[in-house]
Structure formats: C-alpha cells, structure tokens
Scaffold this motif. Structure first.
Motif, PDB file in Angstrom:
ATOM      1  N   ALA A  59       0.611  -6.495  -4.261  1.00  0.00           N
ATOM      2  CA  ALA A  59       1.776  -6.380  -3.194  1.00  0.00           C
ATOM      3  C   ALA A  59       0.974  -5.765  -2.023  1.00  0.00           C
ATOM      4  CB  ALA A  59       2.811  -5.580  -3.951  1.00  0.00           C
ATOM      5  N   ASP A  60       1.750  -5.840  -1.158  1.00  0.00           N
ATOM      6  CA  ASP A  60       1.206  -5.388   0.433  1.00  0.00           C
ATOM      7  C   ASP A  60       1.272  -4.049   0.320  1.00  0.00           C
ATOM      8  OD1 ASP A  60       2.746  -8.021   2.337  1.00  0.00           O
ATOM      9  OD2 ASP A  60       0.916  -7.881   1.327  1.00  0.00           O
ATOM     10  N   SER A  61       2.318  -3.333  -0.208  1.00  0.00           N
ATOM     11  CA  SER A  61       2.293  -1.762  -0.311  1.00  0.00           C
ATOM     12  C   SER A  61       1.317  -1.099  -1.179  1.00  0.00           C
ATOM     13  CB  SER A  61       3.436  -1.562  -1.120  1.00  0.00           C
ATOM     14  OG  SER A  61       3.874  -2.011  -2.437  1.00  0.00           O
ATOM     15  N   VAL A  62       0.313  -2.033  -1.949  1.00  0.00           N
ATOM     16  CA  VAL A  62      -0.522  -1.344  -2.691  1.00  0.00           C
ATOM     17  C   VAL A  62      -1.982  -1.874  -2.178  1.00  0.00           C
ATOM     18  CG1 VAL A  62       0.693  -0.642  -4.706  1.00  0.00           C
ATOM     19  CG2 VAL A  62      -0.727  -2.762  -4.382  1.00  0.00           C
ATOM     20  N   LYS A  63      -2.146  -2.765  -1.431  1.00  0.00           N
ATOM     21  CA  LYS A  63      -3.246  -3.358  -0.835  1.00  0.00           C
ATOM     22  C   LYS A  63      -4.217  -2.199  -0.262  1.00  0.00           C
ATOM     23  CE  LYS A  63      -2.209  -8.004  -0.055  1.00  0.00           C
ATOM     24  NZ  LYS A  63      -2.005  -9.052   1.098  1.00  0.00           N
ATOM     25  N   GLY A  64      -5.506  -2.211  -0.755  1.00  0.00           N
ATOM     26  CA  GLY A  64      -6.574  -1.217  -0.284  1.00  0.00           C
ATOM     27  C   GLY A  64      -6.699  -0.168  -1.062  1.00  0.00           C
ATOM     28  N   ARG A  65      -5.470   0.382  -1.772  1.00  0.00           N
ATOM     29  CA  ARG A  65      -5.303   1.431  -2.617  1.00  0.00           C
ATOM     30  C   ARG A  65      -5.578   1.393  -4.099  1.00  0.00           C
ATOM     31  NH1 ARG A  65      -0.835   4.213  -2.465  1.00  0.00           N
ATOM     32  NH2 ARG A  65       0.734   2.462  -2.193  1.00  0.00           N
ATOM     33  N   PHE A  66      -5.122   0.146  -4.685  1.00  0.00           N
ATOM     34  CA  PHE A  66      -4.925   0.089  -5.977  1.00  0.00           C
ATOM     35  C   PHE A  66      -5.934  -1.219  -6.329  1.00  0.00           C
ATOM     36  CE2 PHE A  66      -0.221   1.316  -7.060  1.00  0.00           C
ATOM     37  CZ  PHE A  66      -0.550   2.639  -6.616  1.00  0.00           C
ATOM     38  N   THR A  67      -6.546  -1.083  -7.336  1.00  0.00           N
ATOM     39  CA  THR A  67      -7.524  -2.261  -7.839  1.00  0.00           C
ATOM     40  C   THR A  67      -7.041  -2.661  -9.176  1.00  0.00           C
ATOM     41  OG1 THR A  67      -9.230  -1.290  -6.665  1.00  0.00           O
ATOM     42  CG2 THR A  67      -9.900  -2.981  -8.197  1.00  0.00           C
ATOM     43  N   VAL A  77      -6.062  -4.850 -19.563  1.00  0.00           N
ATOM     44  CA  VAL A  77      -6.240  -4.657 -18.124  1.00  0.00           C
ATOM     45  C   VAL A  77      -5.917  -3.153 -17.565  1.00  0.00           C
ATOM     46  CG1 VAL A  77      -3.493  -5.194 -18.119  1.00  0.00           C
ATOM     47  CG2 VAL A  77      -4.943  -5.698 -16.249  1.00  0.00           C
ATOM     48  N   TYR A  78      -6.629  -3.105 -16.558  1.00  0.00           N
ATOM     49  CA  TYR A  78      -6.422  -1.736 -15.685  1.00  0.00           C
ATOM     50  C   TYR A  78      -6.015  -1.914 -14.407  1.00  0.00           C
ATOM     51  CZ  TYR A  78     -10.236  -1.303 -19.361  1.00  0.00           C
ATOM     52  OH  TYR A  78     -10.877  -1.382 -20.615  1.00  0.00           O
ATOM     53  N   LEU A  79      -5.194  -0.794 -14.104  1.00  0.00           N
ATOM     54  CA  LEU A  79      -4.829  -0.698 -12.702  1.00  0.00           C
ATOM     55  C   LEU A  79      -5.432   0.890 -12.199  1.00  0.00           C
ATOM     56  CD1 LEU A  79      -3.200  -1.724 -10.521  1.00  0.00           C
ATOM     57  CD2 LEU A  79      -1.443  -0.281 -11.215  1.00  0.00           C
ATOM     58  N   GLN A  80      -6.403   0.642 -11.133  1.00  0.00           N
ATOM     59  CA  GLN A  80      -7.067   1.970 -10.579  1.00  0.00           C
ATOM     60  C   GLN A  80      -6.245   2.320  -9.330  1.00  0.00           C
ATOM     61  OE1 GLN A  80      -9.714   4.081 -11.624  1.00  0.00           O
ATOM     62  NE2 GLN A  80      -8.654   5.174 -10.119  1.00  0.00           N
ATOM     63  N   MET A  81      -5.447   3.234  -9.384  1.00  0.00           N
ATOM     64  CA  MET A  81      -4.813   3.693  -8.339  1.00  0.00           C
ATOM     65  C   MET A  81      -5.113   4.949  -7.483  1.00  0.00           C
ATOM     66  SD  MET A  81      -1.092   3.445 -10.077  1.00  0.00           S
ATOM     67  CE  MET A  81      -1.328   4.676 -11.079  1.00  0.00           C
ATOM     68  N   GLY A  82      -5.478   4.699  -6.252  1.00  0.00           N
ATOM     69  CA  GLY A  82      -5.778   5.778  -5.200  1.00  0.00           C
ATOM     70  C   GLY A  82      -5.038   5.952  -4.108  1.00  0.00           C
ATOM     71  N   SER A  83      -5.228   7.040  -3.322  1.00  0.00           N
ATOM     72  CA  SER A  83      -4.442   7.451  -2.353  1.00  0.00           C
ATOM     73  C   SER A  83      -3.057   7.425  -2.610  1.00  0.00           C
ATOM     74  CB  SER A  83      -4.645   6.529  -1.135  1.00  0.00           C
ATOM     75  OG  SER A  83      -6.196   6.554  -0.901  1.00  0.00           O
ATOM     76  N   LEU A  84      -2.646   7.857  -3.640  1.00  0.00           N
ATOM     77  CA  LEU A  84      -1.212   7.669  -4.339  1.00  0.00           C
ATOM     78  C   LEU A  84      -0.271   8.260  -3.115  1.00  0.00           C
ATOM     79  CD1 LEU A  84      -1.891   8.192  -8.064  1.00  0.00           C
ATOM     80  CD2 LEU A  84      -0.738   6.350  -6.945  1.00  0.00           C
ATOM     81  N   LYS A  85       0.799   7.934  -3.119  1.00  0.00           N
ATOM     82  CA  LYS A  85       2.044   8.336  -2.343  1.00  0.00           C
ATOM     83  C   LYS A  85       3.207   8.484  -3.110  1.00  0.00           C
ATOM     84  CE  LYS A  85       0.717   5.154   1.235  1.00  0.00           C
ATOM     85  NZ  LYS A  85       0.860   4.043   2.228  1.00  0.00           N
ATOM     86  N   PRO A  86       4.103   9.688  -2.799  1.00  0.00           N
ATOM     87  CA  PRO A  86       5.132   9.860  -3.443  1.00  0.00           C
ATOM     88  C   PRO A  86       5.959   8.384  -3.919  1.00  0.00           C
ATOM     89  CG  PRO A  86       4.986  11.488  -1.788  1.00  0.00           C
ATOM     90  CD  PRO A  86       3.983  10.433  -1.630  1.00  0.00           C
ATOM     91  N   GLU A  87       6.115   7.395  -3.015  1.00  0.00           N
ATOM     92  CA  GLU A  87       6.830   6.316  -3.314  1.00  0.00           C
ATOM     93  C   GLU A  87       6.218   5.433  -4.154  1.00  0.00           C
ATOM     94  OE1 GLU A  87       5.583   7.440  -0.391  1.00  0.00           O
ATOM     95  OE2 GLU A  87       5.106   6.048   1.182  1.00  0.00           O
ATOM     96  N   ASP A  88       5.040   5.894  -4.783  1.00  0.00           N
ATOM     97  CA  ASP A  88       4.294   4.940  -5.865  1.00  0.00           C
ATOM     98  C   ASP A  88       5.046   5.596  -7.340  1.00  0.00           C
ATOM     99  OD1 ASP A  88       1.319   5.364  -3.959  1.00  0.00           O
ATOM    100  OD2 ASP A  88       2.550   3.603  -4.292  1.00  0.00           O
ATOM    101  N   THR A  89       5.812   6.831  -6.955  1.00  0.00           N
ATOM    102  CA  THR A  89       6.480   7.165  -8.225  1.00  0.00           C
ATOM    103  C   THR A  89       7.360   6.049  -9.231  1.00  0.00           C
ATOM    104  OG1 THR A  89       6.490   9.481  -7.684  1.00  0.00           O
ATOM    105  CG2 THR A  89       8.105   8.964  -9.170  1.00  0.00           C
TER     106      THR A  89
END
Length: 120
Positions: A59-67, A77-89
């Motif tokens: 999704a555009d909202s997570v590109k460059g931050r999630f892998t 399956v894994y989801l590595q989440m970085g540079s998390l924002k409150p809107e990722d809640t």
C-alpha cells in the motif's frame, strides 16, 4: 488451515516491530500471503502481499517503511514495520491462499489478528 499471528504490541512513533504469521494444518501448498489491517472505525485495508516466488506489493501508505517476507519451508509470513506512525495503529491480520490437496482449490485463510499500537 490455521494461521497464528504474533508480534504486535505498543511502540513509540518512529519505532519498529516485526509481525509473524505461521500457517499450520493439512497444507498442500500456499500461494499468495498478505497482511491486512483494520483501524478502529475503519474498513480493513490491504497492507502488503507476497507471492510464493517472492514478488511483493505494498500500500502507498507503507511503502519504504514496511517489508513483507516469507519462509516457504516454515509456511510463515513476516511483516517488518519501521518508522511507525500513530496512524499505523490497527489490528493486523495475516492471510494465506492455501489448498489442502494437490487437486484442490486455493482458498483464503485468516489469522486471528494482532494489535499494533503506536504512541505519539
């Protein structure tokens, strides 16, 4: 087919988390795997997908931050989440298109969800 998601929790903005989701049961093969999320009062949305050959989409909202990644030998399956924002809640759900026999159809299967809370 059962999917067990884990790794959610409370993290400060800018932090990282890694979600995991393991599929178990009588599985012949798994095609696409994905992560979705649902924030309070909002519809469930697609976060990322990965094919069984490793092609990914975000999704555009997570590109460059999630892998998103997967281990086919472990049906995980894994989801590595970085540079998390409150809107990722949100509650994060994993999904796997799996079949239980070689001649069967691939059908979607859902995990129980894991809560990710990002504080500001």
């Amino acid at each position: 087919v059962q999917l067990q998601a884990s790794g959610g929790g409370l993290v400060q903005a800018g932090g990282s988390l890694r979600l995991s989701c393991a599929a178990s049961g009588n599985i012949d093969s798994i095609n696409d795997m994905a992560w979705y999320r649902q924030a309070p009062g909002k519809q469930r949305e697609l976060v990322a997908t990965i094919t069984n050959s490793g092609s990914t989409n975000y999704a555009d909202s997570v590109k460059g931050r999630f892998t998103i990644s997967r281990d086919n030998a472990k049906n995980t399956v894994y989801l590595q989440m970085g540079s998390l924002k409150p809107e990722d809640t949100a509650v994060y759900y994993c999904n796997a298109d799996a079949r239980v026999t070689t001649w069967g159809r691939f059908t979607p299967n859902w995990g129980q969800g894991t809560l990710v809370t990002v504080s500001s």
